[in-house]
Enzyme design. Structure first.
Site, short mmCIF file in Angstrom:
data_model
loop_
_atom_site.label_atom_id
_atom_site.label_comp_id
_atom_site.label_asym_id
_atom_site.label_seq_id
_atom_site.Cartn_x
_atom_site.Cartn_y
_atom_site.Cartn_z
CG LEU A 88 -4.43 2.15 14.07
CD1 LEU A 88 -4.01 0.90 14.84
CD2 LEU A 88 -3.64 2.27 12.77
N GLY B 155 -9.84 1.84 10.37
CA GLY B 155 -10.18 0.99 9.23
C GLY B 155 -11.32 0.04 9.47
N GLY B 156 -11.78 -0.07 10.75
CA GLY B 156 -12.75 -1.09 11.09
C GLY B 156 -14.20 -0.65 10.97
N GLY C 202 -4.55 -5.33 7.84
CA GLY C 202 -4.12 -5.15 9.23
C GLY C 202 -3.33 -3.86 9.40
CG HIS C 203 -2.97 -2.48 13.37
ND1 HIS C 203 -1.91 -3.24 13.80
CD2 HIS C 203 -4.02 -2.78 14.19
CE1 HIS C 203 -2.30 -3.98 14.83
NE2 HIS C 203 -3.57 -3.73 15.08
CE LYS D 202 -10.72 -4.05 20.61
NZ LYS D 202 -10.20 -3.40 19.39
#
Length: 500
Positions: free
Chosen positions: A109, A111-112, A215-216, A388
């Site tokens: 994932l 996308g961030g 969102g995923h 994070k």
């Protein structure tokens, strides 16, 4: 008289009012989305955009309906998962059937953005270890797998409109590697005004702030719409291993792959035991006979502490997921994947003012209840190593780990011990601040807990052991000198080392 915590049933007059209001709001949204679609000038973009707006409208309509009906989980019906719904990693067969790699594809994932760590562009390009960024490490891992087993496992990146252009440039450097890297985009949905519930964008090419990636949970639809799912099936791929791009512990595990094929499960979620740092993480439950993911946002206020309890809910979702591709295709084509909506309220700058917006998101883990034979596997904590914050960055850059074929491996002397708890203050929030204050990563092999706040810099060759707390008050400065060994100490005040 004891209360059950359940809401009062709505009267028929309330339902009628809510229903009318819902229909009016939905109708206004539909008109606004049609107007947006009319602003697309390129015919090649029209079909995709209209499809995205249709999907957004379906999500929005469901949000209104659920909000009006007040539908919530009945806490009394929540049960712990049964022994066949959650299995231990140690109980899986250890036989390694490398032939199964021909059935596997890996998806990250992607996308961030790196904004929360003070970086511009995709988060996946932040340097995390020995000059490698997140993408470099993922590529090295899969390339090693392909060489070792003479396999051809592909890597897919699900980008968002925020990360796509930059990612496309970056992946060109992998063209000579033994790995096929493919990218596709998740949907682009319009943010909506919190008060009017109408779209923020006024045209297809309105500014980026007017849109959001939903969102995923959008993974399934995006895989099908992009054509990537059919392409994988045509290659004989059956299973997709999905993980967050910033989880450095999410490597391909043949034991779990073999287990999935043996059991015929359509969906496996990797869980790991909760610690006090993970009390907000989603957990697997049995609800009315089916496996579900329970997120903290779904928990009634009076049960939040119970949800955080390590005794009742022992495990949390790592978001390492193994999903059957044919099952995805079948469910998407039948419009059967309906997952919990996460309303996310934000204040954003748009034009010359700040506005309050709502974005409706979904999570890929919530889809577990739609797949046959779905269950959780309790994996070692080493498979959950997210980055994070810069506190996490210090951990993964340290001597606690060494790099082996793109994977971070824990130093054997730390086996059986939990990772140290590291809390860095606001001076270290951005990667630039972190790098200037800690230019040399200290040795932390014997560290249990580290807290640093204020204007602090750390010199070269520093060792931290046990519990170390460094607190620098406003206006002061603390320089930890080169070669210092700090063990079970609290450092406060003002300490500047002068160069002679």
């Amino acid at each position: 008289m004891a209360t059950t915590g359940k809401r009062h049933a709505k009267s028929q007059s309330t339902y009628a009012f809510d229903n009318t209001a819902t229909n009016v709001t939905a109708s206004q949204m539909r008109n606004a989305l049609n107007n947006l679609a009319d602003t697309v000038e390129n015919p090649e973009q029209t079909t995709r955009f209209e499809n995205e707006m249709d999907n957004f409208f379906t999500l929005f309509r469901r949000y209104l309906t659920e909000k009006a009906s007040g539908s919530t989980l009945d806490w009394d019906k929540i049960r712990s998962p049964s022994s066949d719904e959650v299995v231990e990693y140690g109980d899986l067969n250890s036989a390694n059937n490398s032939a199964n790699l021909s059935k596997l594809a890996v998806l990250k994932l992607n996308g961030g953005l790196g904004t929360s760590m003070g970086c511009v562009g995709p988060k996946s390009v932040i340097e995390v270890r020995d000059g490698n960024n997140f993408l470099d490490l993922a590529v090295r891992q899969i390339e090693h797998l392909n060489r070792k087993y003479d396999a051809d496992v592909p890597l897919l990146l699900m980008n968002s409109f925020n990360t796509d252009a930059d990612t496309e440039k970056i992946i060109k450097k992998y063209q000579s590697h033994r790995i096929r890297v493919k990218t596709f985009n998740q949907s682009r949905f319009p943010r909506i005004y919190k008060d009017s519930l109408l779209p923020v964008p006024e045209s297809f090419d309105d500014s980026l702030e007017a849109w959001y990636p939903p969102g995923h949970g959008d993974l399934f639809e995006a895989l099908v719409q992009s054509g990537e799912l059919d392409a994988l099936l045509a290659q004989g791929r059956e299973i997709l291993f999905v993980s967050n791009g910033d989880n450095l512990g999410a490597t391909v595990d043949s034991k779990i792959l073999d287990h999935m094929i043996e059991t015929g499960a359509e969906y496996i979620m990797e869980l790991t035991p909760k610690t006090r740092a993970d009390v907000k993480g989603g957990t697997l439950i049995n609800y009315q006979g089916e496996v579900r993911l329970l997120e903290i946002a779904q928990v009634p206020k009076e049960h939040v502490e119970e949800f955080k309890s390590i005794k009742k809910f022992k495990y949390f979702n790592t978001n390492n997921l193994w999903i059957n591709l044919r099952a995805i295709k079948k469910l998407v084509e039948a419009n059967a994947i309906e997952v919990e909506i996460i309303p996310n309220q934000k204040t954003i700058s748009h034009g010359k003012s700040d506005i309050n917006v709502l974005q409706l998101e979904t999570a890929v883990g919530a889809a577990i209840r739609h797949f046959k034979g779905a269950h959780g596997v309790v994996v070692p904590r080493s498979r959950f190593l997210p980055v994070k914050t810069c506190s996490d960055l210090l951990l993964v850059k340290s001597d606690l780990f060494y790099l082996e074929h793109g994977a971070l491996v824990l130093d054997p002397t730390r086996d059986g011990f939990s990772n140290p708890l590291i809390k860095l203050g606001s001076h270290f929030k951005k990667v630039s601040g972190f790098q200037s204050r800690i230019p040399y990563i200290p040795k932390i092999l014997e560290l249990d807990h580290l807290t640093i706040t204020g204007n602090v810099t750390i010199g070269k060759g520093v060792q931290l052991k046990g519990t170390v707390i460094i607190v620098c008050n406003d206006g002061d400065k603390i320089d930890i000198p080169n070669g210092a060994i700090l063990e079970n100490v609290v450092v406060t005040g003002n300490l500047t080392i002068l160069e002679h």
